[in-house]
Write a protein that holds these residues in place. Structure first.
Motif, PDB file in Angstrom:
ATOM      1  N   TRP A 120      -4.899   3.796  -1.680  1.00 23.18           N
ATOM      2  CA  TRP A 120      -4.705   4.882  -2.621  1.00 23.18           C
ATOM      3  C   TRP A 120      -3.405   5.581  -2.258  1.00 23.18           C
ATOM      4  O   TRP A 120      -3.184   5.961  -1.103  1.00 23.18           O
ATOM      5  CB  TRP A 120      -5.850   5.886  -2.581  1.00 23.18           C
ATOM      6  CG  TRP A 120      -7.029   5.461  -3.394  1.00 23.18           C
ATOM      7  CD1 TRP A 120      -8.184   4.895  -2.967  1.00 23.18           C
ATOM      8  CD2 TRP A 120      -7.158   5.575  -4.820  1.00 23.18           C
ATOM      9  NE1 TRP A 120      -9.028   4.635  -4.012  1.00 23.18           N
ATOM     10  CE2 TRP A 120      -8.425   5.043  -5.171  1.00 23.18           C
ATOM     11  CE3 TRP A 120      -6.337   6.078  -5.837  1.00 23.18           C
ATOM     12  CZ2 TRP A 120      -8.883   5.002  -6.497  1.00 23.18           C
ATOM     13  CZ3 TRP A 120      -6.799   6.043  -7.137  1.00 23.18           C
ATOM     14  CH2 TRP A 120      -8.047   5.505  -7.457  1.00 23.18           C
ATOM     15  N   TYR A 178      -2.816   9.939  -8.917  1.00 21.95           N
ATOM     16  CA  TYR A 178      -3.368   9.064  -7.891  1.00 21.95           C
ATOM     17  C   TYR A 178      -3.323   7.618  -8.377  1.00 21.95           C
ATOM     18  O   TYR A 178      -3.721   7.311  -9.496  1.00 21.95           O
ATOM     19  CB  TYR A 178      -4.799   9.485  -7.569  1.00 21.95           C
ATOM     20  CG  TYR A 178      -4.854  10.831  -6.901  1.00 21.95           C
ATOM     21  CD1 TYR A 178      -4.803  12.009  -7.656  1.00 21.95           C
ATOM     22  CD2 TYR A 178      -4.907  10.950  -5.517  1.00 21.95           C
ATOM     23  CE1 TYR A 178      -4.806  13.248  -7.047  1.00 21.95           C
ATOM     24  CE2 TYR A 178      -4.923  12.184  -4.895  1.00 21.95           C
ATOM     25  CZ  TYR A 178      -4.870  13.328  -5.669  1.00 21.95           C
ATOM     26  OH  TYR A 178      -4.871  14.564  -5.057  1.00 21.95           O
ATOM     27  N   TYR A 209       2.802  13.718  -5.919  1.00 19.72           N
ATOM     28  CA  TYR A 209       2.854  15.126  -6.283  1.00 19.72           C
ATOM     29  C   TYR A 209       4.014  15.344  -7.254  1.00 19.72           C
ATOM     30  O   TYR A 209       4.966  14.556  -7.280  1.00 19.72           O
ATOM     31  CB  TYR A 209       2.999  15.991  -5.043  1.00 19.72           C
ATOM     32  CG  TYR A 209       1.828  15.878  -4.113  1.00 19.72           C
ATOM     33  CD1 TYR A 209       1.912  15.147  -2.928  1.00 19.72           C
ATOM     34  CD2 TYR A 209       0.607  16.466  -4.420  1.00 19.72           C
ATOM     35  CE1 TYR A 209       0.837  15.015  -2.078  1.00 19.72           C
ATOM     36  CE2 TYR A 209      -0.491  16.342  -3.579  1.00 19.72           C
ATOM     37  CZ  TYR A 209      -0.371  15.606  -2.417  1.00 19.72           C
ATOM     38  OH  TYR A 209      -1.447  15.473  -1.591  1.00 19.72           O
ATOM     39  N   VAL A 264      -0.694   8.792  -3.590  1.00 18.14           N
ATOM     40  CA  VAL A 264      -0.681  10.046  -4.346  1.00 18.14           C
ATOM     41  C   VAL A 264       0.766  10.427  -4.655  1.00 18.14           C
ATOM     42  O   VAL A 264       1.659  10.211  -3.827  1.00 18.14           O
ATOM     43  CB  VAL A 264      -1.401  11.180  -3.574  1.00 18.14           C
ATOM     44  CG1 VAL A 264      -0.768  11.425  -2.214  1.00 18.14           C
ATOM     45  CG2 VAL A 264      -1.420  12.468  -4.389  1.00 18.14           C
ATOM     46  N   ASP A 313      -4.422  19.731  -4.674  1.00 17.77           N
ATOM     47  CA  ASP A 313      -4.702  18.300  -4.872  1.00 17.77           C
ATOM     48  C   ASP A 313      -4.233  17.804  -6.238  1.00 17.77           C
ATOM     49  O   ASP A 313      -4.323  16.607  -6.530  1.00 17.77           O
ATOM     50  CB  ASP A 313      -6.201  18.018  -4.732  1.00 17.77           C
ATOM     51  CG  ASP A 313      -6.709  18.259  -3.324  1.00 17.77           C
ATOM     52  OD1 ASP A 313      -7.871  18.697  -3.191  1.00 17.77           O
ATOM     53  OD2 ASP A 313      -5.944  18.016  -2.363  1.00 17.77           O
ATOM     54  N   ALA A 328      -2.244  16.149  -8.766  1.00 18.06           N
ATOM     55  CA  ALA A 328      -1.256  15.088  -8.560  1.00 18.06           C
ATOM     56  C   ALA A 328      -1.689  13.882  -9.376  1.00 18.06           C
ATOM     57  O   ALA A 328      -2.709  13.912 -10.067  1.00 18.06           O
ATOM     58  CB  ALA A 328      -1.170  14.712  -7.077  1.00 18.06           C
ATOM     59  N   LEU A 350      -2.001   7.618   0.755  1.00 18.13           N
ATOM     60  CA  LEU A 350      -3.075   8.567   1.037  1.00 18.13           C
ATOM     61  C   LEU A 350      -4.075   7.962   2.026  1.00 18.13           C
ATOM     62  O   LEU A 350      -4.444   8.589   3.007  1.00 18.13           O
ATOM     63  CB  LEU A 350      -3.777   8.956  -0.256  1.00 18.13           C
ATOM     64  CG  LEU A 350      -4.925   9.951  -0.157  1.00 18.13           C
ATOM     65  CD1 LEU A 350      -4.467  11.273   0.426  1.00 18.13           C
ATOM     66  CD2 LEU A 350      -5.575  10.156  -1.522  1.00 18.13           C
TER      67      LEU A 350
END
Lengths: 114, 113
Positions: free
Chosen positions: A35, A88, A39, A37, A84, A86, A47
């Motif tokens: 995973w 993914y 931002y 991420v 959090d 963001a 992640l």
């Protein structure tokens, strides 16, 4: 060929809610799963990852378990925060395909509201 | 943590201009990649390299070209920019030993008027 399917977004949650983002994969070999991420305004960051069946990757309160029987790698977090928010991405790397690049899902945008 | 840099971060140019997006990494990674990211956030691989003098086209057809003369440097060039090239461009690299993890730069947001 190899592929990754993740749930479509956007996902909007209130702060402290439980998060699940589904991810399933198709691979000819025995892949490693990731995973990432992203931002706002930034590149992707790793992640968490898992390299074999039943492995659990975890980081920053996020977890995902490599389920070979269901070809899944769902991302979960027990209590999300505004920070959090963001996009993914679920991804796989197939060792049987040697040097080929990671295969990414289409991304799921998460928005957490206070 | 890998150090991978992209310049410029933002670029607005007119149609027909030639541009080069720079990507550099200081980790000595052999493998490098260019992705185009559409507004829906999906990533499309446009070019990659396994090492010096190695370049390959990715899954998405692109009018851009790349070169890999030095390990640390993987520039992407558009000979004649068009509005359809407006996008976010992400560079990534991966070490040979850790065959799993790709490290990404911060991206270049390109707007062609």
């Amino acid at each position: 060929g190899d592929s990754v399917t993740q749930m479509e977004g956007p996902v909007t949650l209130s702060e402290e809610a439980f998060l699940t983002i589904n991810c399933t994969y198709t691979a000819t070999g025995y892949p490693s799963l990731f995973w990432y991420v992203q931002y706002p305004g930034e590149g992707l960051q790793l992640l968490l990852k898992a390299t074999k069946a039943d492995d659990k990757g975890s980081n920053k309160g996020f977890e995902a378990t490599y389920r070979k029987e269901t070809t899944s790698f769902h991302l979960e977090k027990g209590s999300v925060q505004v920070s959090d928010s963001a996009v993914y991405f679920c991804a796989l790397s197939d060792l049987d395909r040697g040097n080929t690049p990671l295969v990414f899902g289409k991304g799921t945008r998460l928005s957490v509201i206070a | 943590e890998a150090d991978i840099y992209q310049t410029p971060r933002y670029l607005v140019i007119g149609t027909g201009k030639k541009i080069t997006l720079e990507c550099s990494q200081t980790m000595g990674h052999d493998k490098m990649y260019w992705y185009q990211q559409d507004p829906g956030m999906e990533l499309h691989l446009i070019h990659y390299s396994y090492g010096v003098n190695s370049t390959e086209k990715g899954d998405l057809s692109s009018e851009s070209t790349v070169s890999r003369i030095r390990t640390e440097h993987f520039p992407l060039t558009l000979e004649s920019a068009r509005p359809s090239h407006t996008s976010q461009y992400l560079c990534a690299s991966r070490p040979s030993r850790d065959i799993h993890t790709q490290y990404f730069g911060p991206g270049t947001r390109l707007t062609v008027l």
